[in-house]
Scaffold this motif. Structure first.
Motif, PDB file in Angstrom:
ATOM      1  N   VAL A   1       2.656  -4.441  -8.937  1.00  0.00           N
ATOM      2  CA  VAL A   1       2.415  -3.120  -8.643  1.00  0.00           C
ATOM      3  C   VAL A   1       1.515  -2.370  -9.803  1.00  0.00           C
ATOM      4  O   VAL A   1       1.901  -2.736 -10.954  1.00  0.00           O
ATOM      5  CB  VAL A   1       3.774  -2.330  -8.705  1.00  0.00           C
ATOM      6  CG1 VAL A   1       3.697  -0.761  -8.442  1.00  0.00           C
ATOM      7  CG2 VAL A   1       4.700  -3.088  -7.406  1.00  0.00           C
ATOM      8  N   TYR A   2       0.736  -1.711  -9.442  1.00  0.00           N
ATOM      9  CA  TYR A   2      -0.366  -1.219 -10.578  1.00  0.00           C
ATOM     10  C   TYR A   2      -0.037   0.342 -10.767  1.00  0.00           C
ATOM     11  O   TYR A   2       0.284   1.243  -9.815  1.00  0.00           O
ATOM     12  CB  TYR A   2      -1.798  -1.417  -9.945  1.00  0.00           C
ATOM     13  CG  TYR A   2      -2.099  -2.785  -9.838  1.00  0.00           C
ATOM     14  CD1 TYR A   2      -2.854  -3.438 -10.892  1.00  0.00           C
ATOM     15  CD2 TYR A   2      -1.933  -3.226  -8.601  1.00  0.00           C
ATOM     16  CE1 TYR A   2      -3.021  -4.752 -10.751  1.00  0.00           C
ATOM     17  CE2 TYR A   2      -2.113  -4.896  -8.478  1.00  0.00           C
ATOM     18  CZ  TYR A   2      -2.893  -5.489  -9.589  1.00  0.00           C
ATOM     19  OH  TYR A   2      -3.235  -6.588  -9.455  1.00  0.00           O
TER      20      TYR A   2
ATOM     21  N   GLN B   1       1.933   1.618  -3.600  1.00  0.00           N
ATOM     22  CA  GLN B   1       0.923   2.336  -4.320  1.00  0.00           C
ATOM     23  C   GLN B   1       0.678   3.654  -3.951  1.00  0.00           C
ATOM     24  O   GLN B   1       0.399   4.371  -4.922  1.00  0.00           O
ATOM     25  CB  GLN B   1      -0.257   1.427  -4.331  1.00  0.00           C
ATOM     26  CG  GLN B   1      -0.335  -0.186  -4.849  1.00  0.00           C
ATOM     27  CD  GLN B   1      -0.159   0.241  -6.459  1.00  0.00           C
ATOM     28  OE1 GLN B   1       0.644  -1.020  -6.869  1.00  0.00           O
ATOM     29  NE2 GLN B   1      -0.506   1.176  -7.028  1.00  0.00           N
TER      30      GLN B   1
ATOM     31  N   PHE C   1      -5.887  -1.536  -9.804  1.00  0.00           N
ATOM     32  CA  PHE C   1      -5.244  -1.577  -8.488  1.00  0.00           C
ATOM     33  C   PHE C   1      -6.577  -1.869  -7.410  1.00  0.00           C
ATOM     34  O   PHE C   1      -6.431  -2.699  -6.669  1.00  0.00           O
ATOM     35  CB  PHE C   1      -4.569  -0.611  -7.970  1.00  0.00           C
ATOM     36  CG  PHE C   1      -4.341  -0.673  -6.383  1.00  0.00           C
ATOM     37  CD1 PHE C   1      -3.272  -1.601  -6.050  1.00  0.00           C
ATOM     38  CD2 PHE C   1      -4.878   0.273  -5.652  1.00  0.00           C
ATOM     39  CE1 PHE C   1      -3.118  -1.530  -4.786  1.00  0.00           C
ATOM     40  CE2 PHE C   1      -4.752   0.175  -4.113  1.00  0.00           C
ATOM     41  CZ  PHE C   1      -3.572  -0.968  -3.844  1.00  0.00           C
TER      42      PHE C   1
ATOM     43  N   HIS D   1       0.790  -1.226   0.058  1.00  0.00           N
ATOM     44  CA  HIS D   1       0.027   0.101   0.120  1.00  0.00           C
ATOM     45  C   HIS D   1       0.707   1.298   0.243  1.00  0.00           C
ATOM     46  O   HIS D   1       0.632   2.297  -0.815  1.00  0.00           O
ATOM     47  CB  HIS D   1      -0.642   0.120   1.185  1.00  0.00           C
ATOM     48  CG  HIS D   1      -2.141  -0.815   0.985  1.00  0.00           C
ATOM     49  ND1 HIS D   1      -2.633  -1.831   2.143  1.00  0.00           N
ATOM     50  CD2 HIS D   1      -2.864  -1.178  -0.046  1.00  0.00           C
ATOM     51  CE1 HIS D   1      -3.616  -2.531   1.451  1.00  0.00           C
ATOM     52  NE2 HIS D   1      -3.665  -2.020   0.437  1.00  0.00           N
TER      53      HIS D   1
END
Length: 94
Positions: free
Chosen positions: A79-80, A28, A86, A25
């Motif tokens: 990983v987006y 992101q 995501f 998180h």
């Protein structure tokens, strides 16, 4: 294996999983902020910090039980850069 040892083992699994989620998180949050979505980045940074608070509580309990905290390998996660992808992936995990 005693009940205490089983409890420590379960707590360690939680520590490993939650710390991986927290770090994911945090990554992101940086990506979203870098894409110009600062509010979304801030939301996920806060979420990561909250998860780390839980990790610390579980680690404290392991120590209270006389166990040792381990830093275990964590599975690589995607990983987006696409926010919708995501959120869908995060929702499916949750």
């Amino acid at each position: 294996m005693s009940d205490k040892e089983k409890t420590i083992e379960v707590l360690q699994a939680i520590v490993t999983g939650l710390s991986a989620n927290s770090f994911g998180h945090r990554i992101q949050s940086k990506i979203f902020a870098g894409l110009g979505f600062q509010s979304l980045g801030d939301k996920y940074a806060t979420h990561a910090a909250e998860e780390m608070g839980f990790v610390e509580q579980f680690m404290d309990r392991i120590l209270d039980l006389g166990g040792e905290i381990k830093q275990e390998a964590q599975e690589a996660k995607q990983v987006y850069t696409d926010i919708v992808e995501f959120i869908e992936a995060d929702y499916n995990v949750s």
